[in-house]
Enzyme design. Structure first.
Site, short mmCIF file in Angstrom:
data_model
loop_
_atom_site.label_atom_id
_atom_site.label_comp_id
_atom_site.label_asym_id
_atom_site.label_seq_id
_atom_site.Cartn_x
_atom_site.Cartn_y
_atom_site.Cartn_z
N ARG A 80 7.42 -6.38 -10.51
CA ARG A 80 8.42 -6.25 -11.29
C ARG A 80 9.88 -6.81 -10.94
O ARG A 80 10.45 -7.27 -11.67
CB ARG A 80 8.78 -4.77 -11.64
CG ARG A 80 9.68 -4.09 -12.82
CD ARG A 80 9.49 -2.90 -13.00
NE ARG A 80 10.19 -2.23 -12.03
CZ ARG A 80 9.99 -0.56 -11.84
NH1 ARG A 80 9.57 0.16 -12.82
NH2 ARG A 80 10.46 0.09 -10.91
N LYS A 183 14.82 -4.65 -14.52
CA LYS A 183 15.67 -3.87 -13.74
C LYS A 183 16.85 -4.39 -13.09
O LYS A 183 16.91 -4.72 -12.03
CB LYS A 183 14.70 -3.32 -12.70
CG LYS A 183 15.04 -1.75 -12.21
CD LYS A 183 14.15 -0.84 -11.21
CE LYS A 183 14.62 0.11 -10.72
NZ LYS A 183 15.36 1.32 -11.54
N GLU A 219 14.42 5.81 -23.67
CA GLU A 219 13.93 6.36 -22.67
C GLU A 219 15.34 7.13 -22.09
O GLU A 219 16.33 7.26 -22.95
CB GLU A 219 13.90 5.40 -21.72
CG GLU A 219 14.86 4.22 -21.21
CD GLU A 219 14.34 3.39 -19.98
OE1 GLU A 219 13.40 3.61 -19.13
OE2 GLU A 219 14.74 2.10 -20.11
#
Ligand code: PLP
Ligand code: COI
Length: 339
Positions: A80, A183, A219
């Site tokens: 990621r 991220k 989220e």
């Protein structure tokens, strides 16, 4: 080392002994170096400072009853981080180097891994940023990778105590074609106005909706959202949420427990019909949600009426944490022991 009250640790920063660093310069990554300083020297024109060329990861090291330190699906974090690096056009940090740095930083700070049974873990924070000087908006030619650790308690106060969330319609964390799936620090900066407002109102965090239509759930602050209904684990399908490793694992655990799994749009109106709702992530683990307030429509949705997490969330929590701490066999192949 000062005495640490392992059982009452907040999710915060505590100094440990060592961190590791590597710099990408002249087209290659340099050796991973050990540092005992908590500070970095940074160029005043670094692209990480000016243009948000930055990405980070979050994973935990778990101390088992057997004295072994375990990592949960670390390769997913390494991958990621590469995706996040590509997302803001930075030089990706190779998986093999990520592994070396991760294992070394834990070994060097072994005494900070909280004891089994304390409920705390050693949080590992890798970070990558543009450290080269540019003034025009373009990717820099130098990047720095740092990895540090800090012992942490639960992210949401109270640990497994259900929390309250407020729906945010006036702040977006990420645009549909933006950087939500990466991220990167910018997403968290964008979320802060909403988080501060939520906390002021007495809520633990914010439930973000899709930025385009404000119709679907995205989220929950720094965690993914899931709901349980009719023996089904339901989680949003969205182009602007972070692909959570915890959520992906819960989908597999839910399936294994005989639940159906649906990754699909979740309209705000559907909240009413859910039996259980929660937030999930490395820091959040599984945090049940007691109340969701939708101030724009004067609505309050209540769950956990007896004050406790629901039965399915509890079962998922117990299963996930038993694997992470090594209390149950790792039949999914998710665990790596740090030798
Ligand atoms: N969503 C956001 C915005 C996050 O910051 C995190 C934490 O990493 C998550 C979801 C959960 O992801 P993971 O389960 O991989 O920790
Ligand atoms: C995590 O769950 O590891 C996170 O990175 C959340 C963090 C932003 C507090």
């Amino acid at each position: 080392m000062e005495t640490i009250d392992w059982k009452n640790l907040p999710f915060g920063y505590i100094k440990t002994d060592y961190n590791l660093r590597s710099v990408f310069k002249n087209g290659k990554w340099g050796d991973i170096e050990v540092s005992s300083s908590e500070y970095i020297d940074i160029h005043i024109a670094a692209t990480g400072l000016h243009y948000g060329q930055e990405a980070f990861e979050g994973l935990k090291a778990y101390m088992g009853k057997d004295g072994k330190i375990r990592l949960f699906r670390w390769e997913e974090n390494a991958k990621r981080m590469i995706s996040s690096a590509n997302g803001v056009v930075m030089e990706p940090f190779p998986v093999e180097m990520f592994k070396e740095a991760l294992f070394r930083v834990i070994q060097l700070n072994k005494k900070y891994v909280p004891p089994y049974g304390s409920g705390a873990t050693l949080y590992v924070r890798p970070v990558l940023y543009g450290s080269g000087a540019e003034v025009g908006v373009k990717p820099g030619s130098e990047y720095t990778f740092i990895i540090f650790v800090t012992p942490v308690g639960p992210y949401f106060k109270g640990g497994v105590v259900p929390v309250n969330m407020i729906i945010s319609r006036d702040v977006d964390r990420a645009a549909p074609m933006g950087t939500g799936t990466f991220k990167v620090g910018g997403n968290y900066a964008a979320s802060m106005r909403a988080i501060v407002a939520a906390r002021k109102g007495g809520y633990s965090n914010t439930l973000f909706l899709d930025a385009k239509e404000k119709k679907y759930i995205d989220e929950c602050g720094p965690a993914n959202f899931f709901a349980i209904k009719n023996n089904t684990y339901i989680t949003p399908d969205s182009k602007s949420v972070l692909p959570s490793i915890t959520n992906k694992s819960l989908c597999e655990l839910a399936k294994d427990m005989g639940l159906k799994v649906e990754r699909r749009h979740i309209e705000v109106d559907e909240i009413e019909s859910f039996e259980e709702v929660g937030a999930c992530g490395t820091a959040a683990v599984i945090t049940s949600i007691k109340t969701i307030v939708d101030p724009d429509f004067g609505k309050t949705y209540n769950f956990c009426k007896d004050g406790n997490p629901g039965p399915v969330s509890t079962k998922l929590y117990n299963k996930l944490t038993a694997i992470q701490f090594g209390d149950e066999p790792d039949k999914f192949g998710w665990i790596t022991v740090v030798e």
